[in-house]
Design an enzyme around this catalytic site. Structure first.
Site, PDB file in Angstrom:
ATOM      1  N   GLY A  39       9.764  -4.880   8.284  1.00  0.00           N
ATOM      2  CA  GLY A  39       8.158  -4.736   8.014  1.00  0.00           C
ATOM      3  C   GLY A  39       7.301  -3.509   6.842  1.00  0.00           C
ATOM      4  N   GLY A  41       4.517  -2.866   5.424  1.00  0.00           N
ATOM      5  CA  GLY A  41       2.404  -3.154   5.022  1.00  0.00           C
ATOM      6  C   GLY A  41       2.188  -1.794   4.978  1.00  0.00           C
ATOM      7  N   PHE A  42       1.523  -1.345   5.675  1.00  0.00           N
ATOM      8  CA  PHE A  42       0.737  -0.350   5.716  1.00  0.00           C
ATOM      9  C   PHE A  42       1.717   0.689   6.700  1.00  0.00           C
ATOM     10  CE2 PHE A  42      -2.477  -3.116   2.667  1.00  0.00           C
ATOM     11  CZ  PHE A  42      -2.942  -1.766   2.307  1.00  0.00           C
ATOM     12  N   GLY A  43       1.368  -0.049   8.182  1.00  0.00           N
ATOM     13  CA  GLY A  43       2.390   0.278   9.049  1.00  0.00           C
ATOM     14  C   GLY A  43       3.610   0.682   8.469  1.00  0.00           C
ATOM     15  N   VAL A 108      13.987 -11.228   8.969  1.00  0.00           N
ATOM     16  CA  VAL A 108      14.209 -10.819  10.803  1.00  0.00           C
ATOM     17  C   VAL A 108      13.836 -12.656  11.212  1.00  0.00           C
ATOM     18  CG1 VAL A 108      13.918  -9.127  12.376  1.00  0.00           C
ATOM     19  CG2 VAL A 108      13.832  -8.620  10.898  1.00  0.00           C
ATOM     20  N   GLU A 200     -16.018 -12.505   0.207  1.00  0.00           N
ATOM     21  CA  GLU A 200     -15.447 -11.486  -0.957  1.00  0.00           C
ATOM     22  C   GLU A 200     -15.249 -13.079  -2.242  1.00  0.00           C
ATOM     23  OE1 GLU A 200     -14.344  -6.991   0.857  1.00  0.00           O
ATOM     24  OE2 GLU A 200     -12.957  -8.558  -0.495  1.00  0.00           O
ATOM     25  N   ASP A 329      -1.590  -4.987  12.694  1.00  0.00           N
ATOM     26  CA  ASP A 329      -1.856  -6.565  12.389  1.00  0.00           C
ATOM     27  C   ASP A 329      -1.326  -7.217  13.752  1.00  0.00           C
ATOM     28  OD1 ASP A 329      -3.643  -5.622  10.834  1.00  0.00           O
ATOM     29  OD2 ASP A 329      -3.021  -7.570   9.706  1.00  0.00           O
ATOM     30  N   ALA A 345      -6.716  -2.431   7.634  1.00  0.00           N
ATOM     31  CA  ALA A 345      -5.316  -1.819   6.208  1.00  0.00           C
ATOM     32  C   ALA A 345      -5.680   0.057   7.484  1.00  0.00           C
ATOM     33  CB  ALA A 345      -5.769  -1.763   5.305  1.00  0.00           C
ATOM     34  N   GLN A 346      -7.132   0.065   7.428  1.00  0.00           N
ATOM     35  CA  GLN A 346      -7.023   1.611   8.019  1.00  0.00           C
ATOM     36  C   GLN A 346      -6.487   1.675   8.936  1.00  0.00           C
ATOM     37  OE1 GLN A 346     -11.230   2.802   8.445  1.00  0.00           O
ATOM     38  NE2 GLN A 346     -11.753   0.938   8.519  1.00  0.00           N
TER      39      GLN A 346
HETATM   40  C1  LIG Z   1      -7.086 -10.950   2.124  1.00  0.00           C
HETATM   41  C2  LIG Z   1      -7.404  -9.933   2.856  1.00  0.00           C
HETATM   42  C3  LIG Z   1      -8.315  -9.417   2.594  1.00  0.00           C
HETATM   43  C4  LIG Z   1      -8.277  -7.932   3.389  1.00  0.00           C
HETATM   44  N1  LIG Z   1      -9.054  -7.117   2.938  1.00  0.00           N
HETATM   45  C5  LIG Z   1      -9.381  -6.090   4.208  1.00  0.00           C
HETATM   46  C6  LIG Z   1     -10.025  -4.692   4.054  1.00  0.00           C
HETATM   47  O1  LIG Z   1     -10.560  -4.806   2.669  1.00  0.00           O
HETATM   48  N2  LIG Z   1      -9.986  -3.749   4.633  1.00  0.00           N
HETATM   49  C7  LIG Z   1      -9.251  -3.711   5.629  1.00  0.00           C
HETATM   50  O2  LIG Z   1      -8.602  -2.515   6.169  1.00  0.00           O
HETATM   51  N3  LIG Z   1      -8.477  -4.239   5.939  1.00  0.00           N
HETATM   52  C8  LIG Z   1      -8.288  -5.989   4.922  1.00  0.00           C
HETATM   53  N4  LIG Z   1      -6.846  -6.454   5.299  1.00  0.00           N
HETATM   54  C9  LIG Z   1      -6.149  -6.168   5.974  1.00  0.00           C
HETATM   55  C10 LIG Z   1      -4.846  -5.707   6.647  1.00  0.00           C
HETATM   56  O3  LIG Z   1      -5.052  -5.941   5.166  1.00  0.00           O
HETATM   57  C11 LIG Z   1      -4.150  -5.426   6.857  1.00  0.00           C
HETATM   58  O4  LIG Z   1      -4.367  -4.916   7.841  1.00  0.00           O
HETATM   59  C12 LIG Z   1      -3.007  -4.994   6.996  1.00  0.00           C
HETATM   60  O5  LIG Z   1      -2.210  -5.270   5.516  1.00  0.00           O
HETATM   61  C13 LIG Z   1      -1.741  -4.936   8.175  1.00  0.00           C
HETATM   62  O6  LIG Z   1      -1.241  -4.426   7.966  1.00  0.00           O
HETATM   63  P1  LIG Z   1       0.505  -4.300   9.011  1.00  0.00           P
HETATM   64  O7  LIG Z   1       1.148  -3.160   8.425  1.00  0.00           O
HETATM   65  O8  LIG Z   1       0.124  -4.343  10.280  1.00  0.00           O
HETATM   66  O9  LIG Z   1       0.770  -5.600   8.248  1.00  0.00           O
HETATM   67  P2  LIG Z   1       1.339  -5.810   6.591  1.00  0.00           P
HETATM   68  O10 LIG Z   1       0.477  -5.329   5.638  1.00  0.00           O
HETATM   69  O11 LIG Z   1       0.919  -7.291   6.104  1.00  0.00           O
HETATM   70  O12 LIG Z   1       2.386  -6.200   6.685  1.00  0.00           O
HETATM   71  C14 LIG Z   1       4.013  -6.785   7.220  1.00  0.00           C
HETATM   72  C15 LIG Z   1       5.515  -6.583   6.153  1.00  0.00           C
HETATM   73  O13 LIG Z   1       5.836  -7.879   7.407  1.00  0.00           O
HETATM   74  C16 LIG Z   1       7.010  -8.244   6.718  1.00  0.00           C
HETATM   75  N5  LIG Z   1       6.965  -9.179   7.552  1.00  0.00           N
HETATM   76  C17 LIG Z   1       6.490  -9.871   8.089  1.00  0.00           C
HETATM   77  N6  LIG Z   1       7.453 -10.488   8.707  1.00  0.00           N
HETATM   78  C18 LIG Z   1       9.077 -10.181   8.806  1.00  0.00           C
HETATM   79  C19 LIG Z   1      10.223 -10.628   8.686  1.00  0.00           C
HETATM   80  N7  LIG Z   1      10.247 -12.041   9.796  1.00  0.00           N
HETATM   81  N8  LIG Z   1      11.225 -10.230   8.337  1.00  0.00           N
HETATM   82  C20 LIG Z   1      11.287  -8.823   7.771  1.00  0.00           C
HETATM   83  N9  LIG Z   1      10.058  -8.062   7.399  1.00  0.00           N
HETATM   84  C21 LIG Z   1       8.703 -10.007   7.780  1.00  0.00           C
HETATM   85  C22 LIG Z   1       5.531  -8.947   5.597  1.00  0.00           C
HETATM   86  O14 LIG Z   1       6.607  -9.001   4.735  1.00  0.00           O
HETATM   87  C23 LIG Z   1       5.494  -7.331   4.670  1.00  0.00           C
HETATM   88  O15 LIG Z   1       5.300  -7.115   4.330  1.00  0.00           O
HETATM   89  C24 LIG Z   1      -7.722  -7.581   4.153  1.00  0.00           C
HETATM   90  C25 LIG Z   1      -6.252  -8.413   4.646  1.00  0.00           C
HETATM   91  C26 LIG Z   1      -5.909  -9.907   3.636  1.00  0.00           C
HETATM   92  C27 LIG Z   1      -5.349 -11.367   4.077  1.00  0.00           C
END
Ligand SMILES: Cc1cc2nc3c(=O)[nH]c(=O)nc-3n(C[C@H](O)[C@H](O)[C@H](O)COP(=O)(O)OP(=O)(O)OC[C@H]3O[C@@H](n4cnc5c(N)ncnc54)[C@H](O)[C@@H]3O)c2cc1C
Length: 463
Positions: A39, A41-43, A108, A200, A329, A345-346
């Protein structure tokens, strides 16, 4: 706490690709501790950055997409304020200076916990010594997966493009519709879920219909579009205080949004949505109501929460799976008072920073880390032009100051100077002109048009 053995004595292990030349994918250096992060994403990204250029640690970050996505601004792509590329950045480019981090694009599909390998969809095994799972969450339709076809959620760039096409095509279809009832259905937009995303989204559709498009059609008046925000709970923005929630409702109503609280959605179909036993005809429905963690808990064979979250300890280690960590998440981590941390995200960003440092300390120095502590930077939501809400401990802001704080915070958090600059300019332009710069329907999607208008797709044109 589990000590991670010093792995320096380990032999180099090739990545095994069935049918491929294993030498081509051999892990470059020998004896290093292999951290696999799933992943970007942010984490996952911040964990990788924290481990960047750490001698003795080799990091492989796997993501099914090639880009990191700034999800908080997705709704602006879906409502044509900004273009998709402005909130995404290639993961490779972000990590180009971290020489010990390699990026693999792949999905994965499972984890061989005993054999310590992540397994990709094509069967490729990526061996690890330490595994970090940061695969995020996806939409949940409360046991009604059939609703997704009619009510797409907003999670990826493709989702945002699809919703943008639906919203814009609904106005196009209405312009050529003769039947008043059908026209009304086309000009009704329902957003389900009164959390920040739904609020929003509803505010942005109202801005599009009542300002940006208001002069552009001849038969229809986009200002008469009906925008509904449907929430099952007694109030919208339930994580904010009651006064900010009430303010947000009034601000939305001033924008022309009809807010229906205490209204649980009972059905979603091509015809529209059903609430309290009544069908509300609506061609465009957007889902912002429920989320579910990715299936990583099943890969590990651990017990999860009802929404699929993987429980983790105070150091983000997955309980009962030594050497495996989960964050963002996907994970259920707890605050000091025992309440689960929200999917924000934070949270993911702070956890990633913590885990990068903690793993470095453990792997290189054998030191057990302090527990993770989340420091809230406040709850933010924007409602529309000049209106937002911010809540941070006892500090509360609403209206223009909150809108400004929201804008500055989001530009600051965007990855890449180019994106920050372009998004700021786009917002300035939208602010002074009331226009939307990304109002393109890139391809005329017959299937989407058919879904929206309720009419079968036109015959294929003769060659
Ligand atoms: C529309 C929307 C608005 C939001 N607004 C806010 C906001 O204003 N403020 C705030 O703090 N938070 C906000 N959030 C929440 C925030 O975006 C999430 O909490 C944050 O992105 C979580 O980060 P993460 O790294 O856990 O997951 P993600 O950022 O979702 O990243 C997960 C990553 O894992 C990858 N992945 C998933 N499954 C697989 C797999 N099987 N194999 C390979 N790769 C995989 C995905 O492609 C992705 O890149 C919002 C979310 C959404 C959807």
């Amino acid at each position: 706490m589990t000590e991670i053995p010093n792995p320096s004595a380990r032999d180099p292990v090739p990545v095994e690709v069935p049918g491929a030349d294993p030498a081509g994918l051999r892990v470059p250096s020998s004896g290093a501790h292999r951290v696999v992060i799933v992943g970007g994403g942010f984490g996952g990204l911040t964990t990788a950055r924290g481990l960047g250029n750490a001698e003795g640690i080799e990091v492989t970050l796997i993501d099914r997409r090639n880009h990191h996505l700034f999800q908080p601004l997705l709704y602006q792509v879906a409502t044509a304020v900004i273009a998709p590329g402005e909130i995404a950045e290639p993961i490779r480019a972000i990590l180009r200076r971290d020489r010990n981090v390699r990026v693999l694009m792949g999905e994965v599909e499972g984890i061989d916990v005993g054999g310590r390998a992540a397994i990709l969809r094509d069967g490729t095994r990526i061996p690890y010594d330490t595994l970090v799972l940061a695969t995020g969450a996806t939409h949940s339709y409360f046991g009604h997966p059939e609703w997704e076809r009619y009510a797409p959620g907003l999670k990826t760039l493709d989702d945002a493009r699809r919703i943008r096409a639906r919203v814009l095509l609904a106005f196009e279809a209405a312009e050529r519709e003769d039947d008043p009832a059908a026209r009304e259905r086309l000009l009704t937009f329902a957003v389900i879920g009164g959390g920040p995303t739904g609020v929003e989204m509803a505010g942005a559709i109202a801005g599009l219909a009542h300002h940006a498009l208001s002069q552009d059609f001849r038969r229809i008046d986009p200002k008469r579009a009906r925008i509904l925000l449907i929430e099952a709970a007694p109030r919208i923005l339930g994580t904010f205080s009651e006064d900010l929630s009430a303010y947000s409702r009034q601000a939305l109503e001033r924008l022309g949004v009809t807010v229906l609280t205490d209204h649980a959605v009972e059905d979603v179909s091509e015809a529209g949505i059903t609430v309290q036993g009544r069908l509300i005809p609506a061609a465009t429905v957007v889902w912002g109501a429920g989320v579910r963690a990715s299936p990583a808990g099943a890969w590990l064979g651990v017990e999860t929460t009802r929404q699929g979250h993987v429980p983790v300890g105070p150091d983000l280690a997955v309980i009962g799976r030594p050497g495996v960590y989960a964050l963002g998440d996907l994970a259920q981590a707890k605050a000091e008072d025992g309440t689960p941390l929200p999917g924000l995200a934070q949270v993911a960003d702070q956890q990633g920073r913590y885990l990068g440092r903690a793993l470095r300390d453990r792997i290189l120095h054998g030191r057990a880390p302090q527990p993770f502590r989340f420091r809230s930077r406040g709850n933010l939501a924007i409602i529309g032009r000049n209106a937002g809400v911010v809540q941070w401990d006892h500090v509360k802001l609403k209206g223009f100051p909150a809108w400004l704080v929201w804008g500055v915070a989001h530009v600051y958090l965007l990855v890449g100077f180019h994106n920050r600059l372009v998004v700021t300019l786009r917002w300035l332009w939208a602010y002074v002109s009331f226009q939307r710069g990304a109002r393109l329907i890139s391809e005329r999607d017959e299937a989407t048009m058919a879904l929206i208008s309720g009419k079968p797709p036109a015959k294929a044109p003769l060659p």
